[in-house]
Design a protein around this motif. Structure first.
Motif, PDB file in Angstrom:
ATOM      1  N   GLU A  21      37.142  37.219  76.213  1.00  0.00           N
ATOM      2  CA  GLU A  21      38.243  36.609  75.457  1.00  0.00           C
ATOM      3  C   GLU A  21      37.722  35.599  74.450  1.00  0.00           C
ATOM      4  O   GLU A  21      38.134  35.586  73.281  1.00  0.00           O
ATOM      5  N   LEU A  22      36.797  34.757  74.883  1.00  0.00           N
ATOM      6  CA  LEU A  22      36.213  33.775  73.973  1.00  0.00           C
ATOM      7  C   LEU A  22      35.368  34.455  72.906  1.00  0.00           C
ATOM      8  O   LEU A  22      35.375  34.055  71.736  1.00  0.00           O
TER       9      LEU A  22
ATOM     10  N   PRO B 236      36.211  33.329  68.903  1.00  0.00           N
ATOM     11  CA  PRO B 236      35.383  32.137  69.061  1.00  0.00           C
ATOM     12  C   PRO B 236      35.969  30.927  68.347  1.00  0.00           C
ATOM     13  O   PRO B 236      36.640  31.051  67.321  1.00  0.00           O
ATOM     14  N   ASP B 237      35.696  29.774  68.920  1.00  0.00           N
ATOM     15  CA  ASP B 237      36.138  28.523  68.311  1.00  0.00           C
ATOM     16  C   ASP B 237      35.236  28.206  67.120  1.00  0.00           C
ATOM     17  O   ASP B 237      34.010  28.327  67.228  1.00  0.00           O
ATOM     18  N   PRO B 238      35.790  27.812  65.992  1.00  0.00           N
ATOM     19  CA  PRO B 238      34.948  27.552  64.812  1.00  0.00           C
ATOM     20  C   PRO B 238      34.074  26.312  64.932  1.00  0.00           C
ATOM     21  O   PRO B 238      33.122  26.152  64.166  1.00  0.00           O
TER      22      PRO B 238
ATOM     23  N   ASN C 268      30.775  28.007  71.965  1.00  0.00           N
ATOM     24  CA  ASN C 268      31.276  29.283  72.449  1.00  0.00           C
ATOM     25  C   ASN C 268      30.349  29.802  73.551  1.00  0.00           C
ATOM     26  O   ASN C 268      29.418  30.561  73.307  1.00  0.00           O
ATOM     27  N   ASN C 269      30.635  29.381  74.766  1.00  0.00           N
ATOM     28  CA  ASN C 269      29.788  29.692  75.912  1.00  0.00           C
ATOM     29  C   ASN C 269      30.233  31.025  76.504  1.00  0.00           C
ATOM     30  O   ASN C 269      30.979  31.067  77.481  1.00  0.00           O
ATOM     31  N   ILE C 270      29.747  32.115  75.927  1.00  0.00           N
ATOM     32  CA  ILE C 270      30.255  33.441  76.319  1.00  0.00           C
ATOM     33  C   ILE C 270      29.362  34.146  77.331  1.00  0.00           C
ATOM     34  O   ILE C 270      29.700  35.226  77.800  1.00  0.00           O
TER      35      ILE C 270
ATOM     36  N   ILE D  15      22.808  28.019  66.336  1.00  0.00           N
ATOM     37  CA  ILE D  15      22.720  28.552  67.694  1.00  0.00           C
ATOM     38  C   ILE D  15      24.084  29.031  68.184  1.00  0.00           C
ATOM     39  O   ILE D  15      24.196  30.061  68.848  1.00  0.00           O
ATOM     40  N   ASN D  16      25.125  28.311  67.839  1.00  0.00           N
ATOM     41  CA  ASN D  16      26.461  28.577  68.362  1.00  0.00           C
ATOM     42  C   ASN D  16      27.138  29.795  67.751  1.00  0.00           C
ATOM     43  O   ASN D  16      27.874  30.510  68.438  1.00  0.00           O
ATOM     44  N   SER D  17      26.896  30.057  66.469  1.00  0.00           N
ATOM     45  CA  SER D  17      27.692  31.093  65.795  1.00  0.00           C
ATOM     46  C   SER D  17      26.908  32.018  64.871  1.00  0.00           C
ATOM     47  O   SER D  17      27.385  33.110  64.556  1.00  0.00           O
TER      48      SER D  17
END
Length: 344
Positions: A47-48, A52-54, A58-60, A91-93
């Protein structure tokens, strides 16, 4: 499972390994996932991942590559002059691209920019080479999947180690906690192998016997331990009886400068710990991590980057054949793990 990943990442790379599959997702920050039959082995927040949160982390799940240290003066998870924890967009996106692809391996990579808490900005090349491994399960009534990674950050500029430190850090995330026993084997005395200078008190959840330790997971508190380089660590792992799974991670000791990866102020400095492995108990988050850590390469006073070699083996089956495999391949006694993992 693979359909979900394909819907999220059209560049998804799939490999057969043993009885399972290894999925490499350039579009999900280069994360690696494994499955056996219809079971997703790794933690995976679909779902995440689909929304993803901008800004927020985003710990998927899966196996992801991070830069260390997380805290201290040279932290990548705190900006200059701030105590606000963050994961930088690189790293996040930021997605990766496929560099090379072969029958049983793939190389993915990206150029990134990172800013540390010391206000040093660096351009780096991040690369992951993933190779699937065959598993010899002859004589064992087990299913398995295995792969190896060579993960690296290479410096694309000149960054003095007085301003910039960097270590490759692989975080492999699995669901669950309560009833799961993490463990490790070292070349020295296990009672001396633990670095617990992270956060929380893991002492009541740790047990030791000769060259083995057990870390009883679960509870609501987040806990983390490191396995010291000086103990000559050989492996870490976890046994999840509810899912009939055994996970093993290995990484060799290599030349270089090991640094403190901890998410704290590191009052004794960035070289106050030299951990080769780490285990994170997510508590109420409902997952745990088996982590491998590489040293930093230094050339003429400059940070040259960091290269990490890791191997993951995942087995599924009843307790008895899992115990037989552990004893045969790693000389680890499953009964001892069970005993060590009992509540104090």
């Amino acid at each position: 499972m693979n359909n979900q990943l394909k819907e999220l990442d059209s560049e998804l790379v799939e490999f057969k390994s043993g009885d399972g599959m290894v999925y490499v997702s350039p579009g999900l920050q280069g994360r690696i996932f494994c499955g056996i039959d219809e079971m997703m082995i790794h933690q995976f927040d679909a779902e995440l991942a689909s929304a993803p949160d901008p800004i927020e982390f985003n710990n998927i799940g899966g196996n992801s590559l991070w830069p260390a240290p997380e805290g201290g003066r040279f932290a990548f998870n705190y900006p200059p002059n701030s105590d606000e924890w963050l994961v930088q967009p690189a790293i996040n996106s930021q997605c990766l691209s496929i560099v090379e692809q072969h029958e049983s391996s793939v190389i993915i990579g990206k150029k990134i920019e990172l800013l540390n808490r010391n206000n040093c900005r660096a351009e780096l090349l991040l690369r992951r080479e993933i190779t699937v491994n065959e598993i010899d399960l002859a004589g064992f009534d087990l299913q398995g999947v295995a792969y190896s990674t060579q993960d690296s950050f290479s410096a694309l500029g000149e960054y003095p180690v007085d301003d910039f430190l960097l270590a490759s850090w692989s975080l492999e995330q699995f669901p669950g906690g309560e009833g799961i026993v993490a463990f490790g084997k070292v070349g020295g005395k296990a009672a001396d192998c633990i670095n617990d200078d992270f956060y929380g008190d893991a002492g009541t959840r740790l047990s030791f016997d000769d060259n083995m330790f057990a870390f009883r997971l679960g509870g609501v508190e987040r806990l983390q331990i490191g396995i010291k380089r000086s103990s000559q660590p050989e492996l870490i792992g976890a046994y999840d009886p509810a899912r009939s799974l055994l996970m093993i991670r290995e990484t060799p000791l290599i030349e270089g400068k090991y640094i403190n990866i901890a998410d704290n102020e590191q009052p004794d400095g960035p070289f106050s710990a030299e951990d080769v492995f780490s285990i994170f108990n997510g508590g109420e988050l409902g997952f745990f991590e088996l982590e491998t850590i590489a040293p930093m390469a230094v050339e003429n006073g400059l940070c040259a980057g960091s290269q990490l070699e890791s191997k993951t083996t995942i087995l599924r089956g009843e307790r008895e054949p899992l115990a037989q495999y552990l004893k045969s391949k790693f000389n680890i006694n499953m009964d001892l793990l069970k005993e060590l993992g009992r509540p104090a």
